[in-house]
Scaffold this motif. Sequence first.
Motif, mmCIF file in Angstrom:
data_model
loop_
_atom_site.group_PDB
_atom_site.id
_atom_site.type_symbol
_atom_site.label_atom_id
_atom_site.label_comp_id
_atom_site.label_asym_id
_atom_site.label_seq_id
_atom_site.Cartn_x
_atom_site.Cartn_y
_atom_site.Cartn_z
ATOM 1 N N PHE A 298 22.135 35.602 75.884
ATOM 2 C CA PHE A 298 21.936 36.469 74.948
ATOM 3 C C PHE A 298 21.592 35.728 73.606
ATOM 4 C CE2 PHE A 298 24.964 38.577 71.633
ATOM 5 C CZ PHE A 298 24.469 39.616 71.621
ATOM 6 N N TYR B 189 29.037 28.358 68.211
ATOM 7 C CA TYR B 189 29.085 29.699 68.571
ATOM 8 C C TYR B 189 29.158 29.427 70.329
ATOM 9 C CZ TYR B 189 28.603 34.596 69.790
ATOM 10 O OH TYR B 189 28.650 36.027 70.169
ATOM 11 N N ALA C 273 26.406 36.987 66.872
ATOM 12 C CA ALA C 273 25.076 37.279 67.249
ATOM 13 C C ALA C 273 24.956 38.794 67.613
ATOM 14 C CB ALA C 273 24.594 36.493 68.759
ATOM 15 N N THR C 274 23.623 39.469 67.575
ATOM 16 C CA THR C 274 23.767 40.872 67.735
ATOM 17 C C THR C 274 22.073 40.976 67.939
ATOM 18 O OG1 THR C 274 24.101 43.195 66.815
ATOM 19 C CG2 THR C 274 23.442 41.547 65.150
ATOM 20 N N PRO C 275 21.861 42.070 68.719
ATOM 21 C CA PRO C 275 20.284 42.440 68.920
ATOM 22 C C PRO C 275 20.022 43.088 67.764
ATOM 23 C CG PRO C 275 21.618 43.315 71.000
ATOM 24 C CD PRO C 275 22.664 42.977 69.643
ATOM 25 N N TYR D 17 31.349 51.979 59.673
ATOM 26 C CA TYR D 17 30.957 52.164 61.104
ATOM 27 C C TYR D 17 31.686 50.892 61.567
ATOM 28 C CZ TYR D 17 28.113 52.264 65.364
ATOM 29 O OH TYR D 17 27.749 52.256 66.565
ATOM 30 N N THR E 196 20.322 47.053 66.762
ATOM 31 C CA THR E 196 21.542 47.689 66.659
ATOM 32 C C THR E 196 21.928 48.308 65.304
ATOM 33 O OG1 THR E 196 22.775 45.710 65.951
ATOM 34 C CG2 THR E 196 22.687 46.196 68.396
ATOM 35 N N ARG E 197 22.708 49.369 65.204
ATOM 36 C CA ARG E 197 22.964 50.098 64.133
ATOM 37 C C ARG E 197 23.714 48.920 63.146
ATOM 38 N NH1 ARG E 197 26.029 55.743 64.987
ATOM 39 N NH2 ARG E 197 26.805 56.016 62.874
ATOM 40 N N LYS E 198 24.650 48.257 63.770
ATOM 41 C CA LYS E 198 25.477 47.098 62.695
ATOM 42 C C LYS E 198 24.604 46.379 62.170
ATOM 43 C CE LYS E 198 27.380 45.434 66.621
ATOM 44 N NZ LYS E 198 26.221 45.803 67.685
ATOM 45 N N SER F 151 32.464 48.051 64.940
ATOM 46 C CA SER F 151 31.606 47.448 66.381
ATOM 47 C C SER F 151 32.465 46.509 66.937
ATOM 48 C CB SER F 151 30.356 47.008 66.084
ATOM 49 O OG SER F 151 29.562 47.944 65.192
ATOM 50 N N LEU F 152 32.844 46.449 68.114
ATOM 51 C CA LEU F 152 33.272 45.193 68.697
ATOM 52 C C LEU F 152 32.302 44.186 68.976
ATOM 53 C CD1 LEU F 152 35.997 44.519 69.869
ATOM 54 C CD2 LEU F 152 35.115 45.178 72.144
ATOM 55 N N ILE F 153 32.745 43.063 68.360
ATOM 56 C CA ILE F 153 31.941 41.722 68.364
ATOM 57 C C ILE F 153 32.561 40.453 69.218
ATOM 58 C CG2 ILE F 153 30.268 42.469 66.926
ATOM 59 C CD1 ILE F 153 31.580 40.313 65.113
ATOM 60 N N THR F 154 31.874 39.542 69.581
ATOM 61 C CA THR F 154 32.291 38.389 69.889
ATOM 62 C C THR F 154 31.819 37.373 68.894
ATOM 63 O OG1 THR F 154 31.521 39.141 72.029
ATOM 64 C CG2 THR F 154 32.195 36.764 71.808
ATOM 65 N N PHE G 230 37.351 38.181 70.625
ATOM 66 C CA PHE G 230 36.900 39.364 70.082
ATOM 67 C C PHE G 230 37.227 39.901 68.656
ATOM 68 C CE2 PHE G 230 36.758 39.923 74.843
ATOM 69 C CZ PHE G 230 35.382 39.515 75.015
HETATM 70 C C1 LIG Z 1 33.783 42.995 74.786
HETATM 71 C C2 LIG Z 1 32.485 43.398 74.096
HETATM 72 C C3 LIG Z 1 31.959 42.372 73.311
HETATM 73 C C4 LIG Z 1 30.668 42.779 72.554
HETATM 74 N N1 LIG Z 1 30.416 41.769 71.709
HETATM 75 C C5 LIG Z 1 28.961 41.998 70.812
HETATM 76 C C6 LIG Z 1 28.522 40.966 69.989
HETATM 77 O O1 LIG Z 1 28.915 39.795 69.852
HETATM 78 N N2 LIG Z 1 27.381 41.302 69.308
HETATM 79 C C7 LIG Z 1 26.857 42.741 69.518
HETATM 80 O O2 LIG Z 1 25.919 42.962 68.708
HETATM 81 N N3 LIG Z 1 27.345 43.556 70.377
HETATM 82 C C8 LIG Z 1 28.397 43.114 71.094
HETATM 83 N N4 LIG Z 1 29.137 44.322 71.763
HETATM 84 C C9 LIG Z 1 28.609 45.555 71.965
HETATM 85 C C10 LIG Z 1 28.597 46.280 70.439
HETATM 86 O O3 LIG Z 1 30.323 46.580 70.381
HETATM 87 C C11 LIG Z 1 28.073 47.394 70.307
HETATM 88 O O4 LIG Z 1 28.340 48.577 71.347
HETATM 89 C C12 LIG Z 1 26.341 47.234 70.815
HETATM 90 O O5 LIG Z 1 25.935 46.205 70.110
HETATM 91 C C13 LIG Z 1 25.739 48.510 69.989
HETATM 92 O O6 LIG Z 1 25.746 48.394 68.566
HETATM 93 P P1 LIG Z 1 25.507 49.194 67.486
HETATM 94 O O7 LIG Z 1 26.492 50.456 67.720
HETATM 95 O O8 LIG Z 1 25.660 48.560 66.226
HETATM 96 O O9 LIG Z 1 24.058 49.673 67.779
HETATM 97 C C14 LIG Z 1 30.313 43.914 72.409
HETATM 98 C C15 LIG Z 1 30.699 44.912 73.321
HETATM 99 C C16 LIG Z 1 31.972 44.482 74.314
HETATM 100 C C17 LIG Z 1 32.506 45.557 74.943
#
Ligand SMILES: Cc1cc2nc3c(=O)[nH]c(=O)nc-3n(C[C@H](O)[C@H](O)[C@H](O)COP(=O)(O)O)c2cc1C
Length: 162
Positions: free
Chosen positions: A129, A119, A60-62, A42, A65-67, A44-47, A30
């Motif tokens: 996902f 990935y 990857a991201t939906p 802003y 999302t805001r990000k 955000s935690l990502i993988t 992460f």
């Molecule tokens: C352990 C963990 C891993 C995450 N990995 C991803 C990720 O790879 N991509 C992603 O879009 N959101 C990931 N999320 C969720 C985001 O941190 C975020 O809360 C969510 O995508 C909403 O996005 P936004 O705040 O940009 O709208 C992860 C959350 C956790 C707790």
Amino acid sequence: MVKEKVPSNTQRGTVFVPERLKFFDRTKDFAVLATDDNGQPYASLITYAFTPDFRKVIFATPRNTRKYKNILSAGYVALLIDNRSNTQKDIMDTEAITVTGTVKPVRKGTARRELASIYLKKHPELKDFVKASSTVLVVLEIIQCVHVGKFQTVSVWDCHNP
Ligand SMILES: Cc1cc2nc3c(=O)[nH]c(=O)nc-3n(C[C@H](O)[C@H](O)[C@H](O)COP(=O)(O)O)c2cc1C
């Protein structure tokens, strides 16, 4: 207890940053992504996963999302990767790397398939996902990596001018 003296000022380091990127990619899943949300930061935690040449980071991201909105509008991000464990020992032992670069969504096609496979090799649990029609694969092209260790020892790697 911290045995070494904690430095008060930054020092220039000589760490070979690509080697540390390799270590982080192998051991850490992460990272914290910083985006520009209309002039306001802003986070955000990502993988994530690096490409084998360590010039790019894949995530990857939906789409909703805001990000993702921020990625499309600003095009630049920073990513923080670290190995902290939240103990006192961390002060001198933790390393962190700030990766900066440009980001863009990856269109469907051969390049996307290759990046998705890199990935998913690291994150097989995220197959559904990544394959979802609402998910976008994003590639970060690295401009610079700033490594910190020993609390304030800073080593910089310019990806295009190593
Ligand atoms: C352990 C963990 C891993 C995450 N990995 C991803 C990720 O790879 N991509 C992603 O879009 N959101 C990931 N999320 C969720 C985001 O941190 C975020 O809360 C969510 O995508 C909403 O996005 P936004 O705040 O940009 O709208 C992860 C959350 C956790 C707790």
